[in-house]
Write a protein that holds these residues in place. Structure first.
Motif, mmCIF file in Angstrom:
data_model
loop_
_atom_site.group_PDB
_atom_site.id
_atom_site.type_symbol
_atom_site.label_atom_id
_atom_site.label_comp_id
_atom_site.label_asym_id
_atom_site.label_seq_id
_atom_site.Cartn_x
_atom_site.Cartn_y
_atom_site.Cartn_z
ATOM 1 N N ALA A 1 -54.796 73.716 22.441
ATOM 2 C CA ALA A 1 -55.275 72.426 22.960
ATOM 3 C C ALA A 1 -56.435 71.899 22.124
ATOM 4 C CB ALA A 1 -55.674 72.564 24.427
ATOM 5 N N ALA A 2 -57.324 72.778 21.691
ATOM 6 C CA ALA A 2 -58.475 72.356 20.886
ATOM 7 C C ALA A 2 -58.042 71.727 19.569
ATOM 8 C CB ALA A 2 -59.405 73.544 20.631
ATOM 9 N N SER A 3 -56.887 72.137 19.048
ATOM 10 C CA SER A 3 -56.427 71.581 17.773
ATOM 11 C C SER A 3 -56.007 70.120 17.902
ATOM 12 C CB SER A 3 -55.262 72.411 17.216
ATOM 13 O OG SER A 3 -54.088 72.198 17.982
ATOM 14 N N PHE A 4 -55.767 69.644 19.121
ATOM 15 C CA PHE A 4 -55.377 68.249 19.323
ATOM 16 C C PHE A 4 -56.566 67.291 19.314
ATOM 17 C CE2 PHE A 4 -51.679 70.278 21.532
ATOM 18 C CZ PHE A 4 -50.721 69.843 20.638
ATOM 19 N N THR A 5 -57.769 67.784 19.328
ATOM 20 C CA THR A 5 -58.942 66.903 19.402
ATOM 21 C C THR A 5 -59.219 66.171 18.094
ATOM 22 O OG1 THR A 5 -60.458 68.698 18.825
ATOM 23 C CG2 THR A 5 -60.027 68.325 21.180
ATOM 24 N N ASN A 6 -58.665 66.630 16.993
ATOM 25 C CA ASN A 6 -58.974 66.037 15.688
ATOM 26 C C ASN A 6 -58.032 64.919 15.276
ATOM 27 O OD1 ASN A 6 -61.094 67.819 15.396
ATOM 28 N ND2 ASN A 6 -59.790 69.388 14.487
#
Length: 132
Positions: free
Chosen positions: A48-53
């Motif tokens: 999920a954190a990889s979608f923030t960029n």
């Protein structure tokens, strides 16, 4: 993995639980909204954190109403016992479909769990068995 129904296998809430696997990501839509236009993705915090960029969009964009609908649908599934119903009705249906398989040449195989059931329609029962 795509989640096609909650508790529909009768034995587990999530379909993958019956196969001893944990997917990296699960996507769902109709089942969580019960007809309301809703979609969801469940994944690990790391993924999920990889979608923030990046820039991400969808046709069902999240909103408070959609979240309330999904929450109510999940509550109803639990409160109404639909998972047990899937197990009970699915077991009955599998038994009756197996009887039809034994009676009619056009039915090759019947398999599934709960109400996730597939019926193989064939032309030649002998050829179908050889191909498996």
């Amino acid at each position: 993995m795509v989640q096609t129904g909650f508790g529909r296998t009768g034995s587990h809430f999530w379909g993958f639980q019956g196969h001893d696997v944990i997917p990296d990501m699960v996507t769902m839509a109709k089942g969580i909204g019960n007809g309301f236009p809703m979609g969801a993705v469940v994944t690990s915090p790391e993924i999920a954190a990889s979608f923030t960029n990046g820039v991400h969009f969808n046709t069902f964009a999240g909103n408070p109403v959609a979240s309330a609908v999904a929450s109510a649908v999940l509550d109803t599934i639990i409160e109404d016992g639909t998972q047990k119903n899937s197990l009970d009705v699915g077991t009955y249906l599998m038994t009756e479909l197996a009887k039809l398989r034994d009676k009619y040449e056009i039915i090759g195989d019947v398999r599934g769990k709960g109400l996730q059931i597939g019926v193989e329609m064939i032309k030649d029962k002998v050829l179908s068995v050889r191909q498996k």
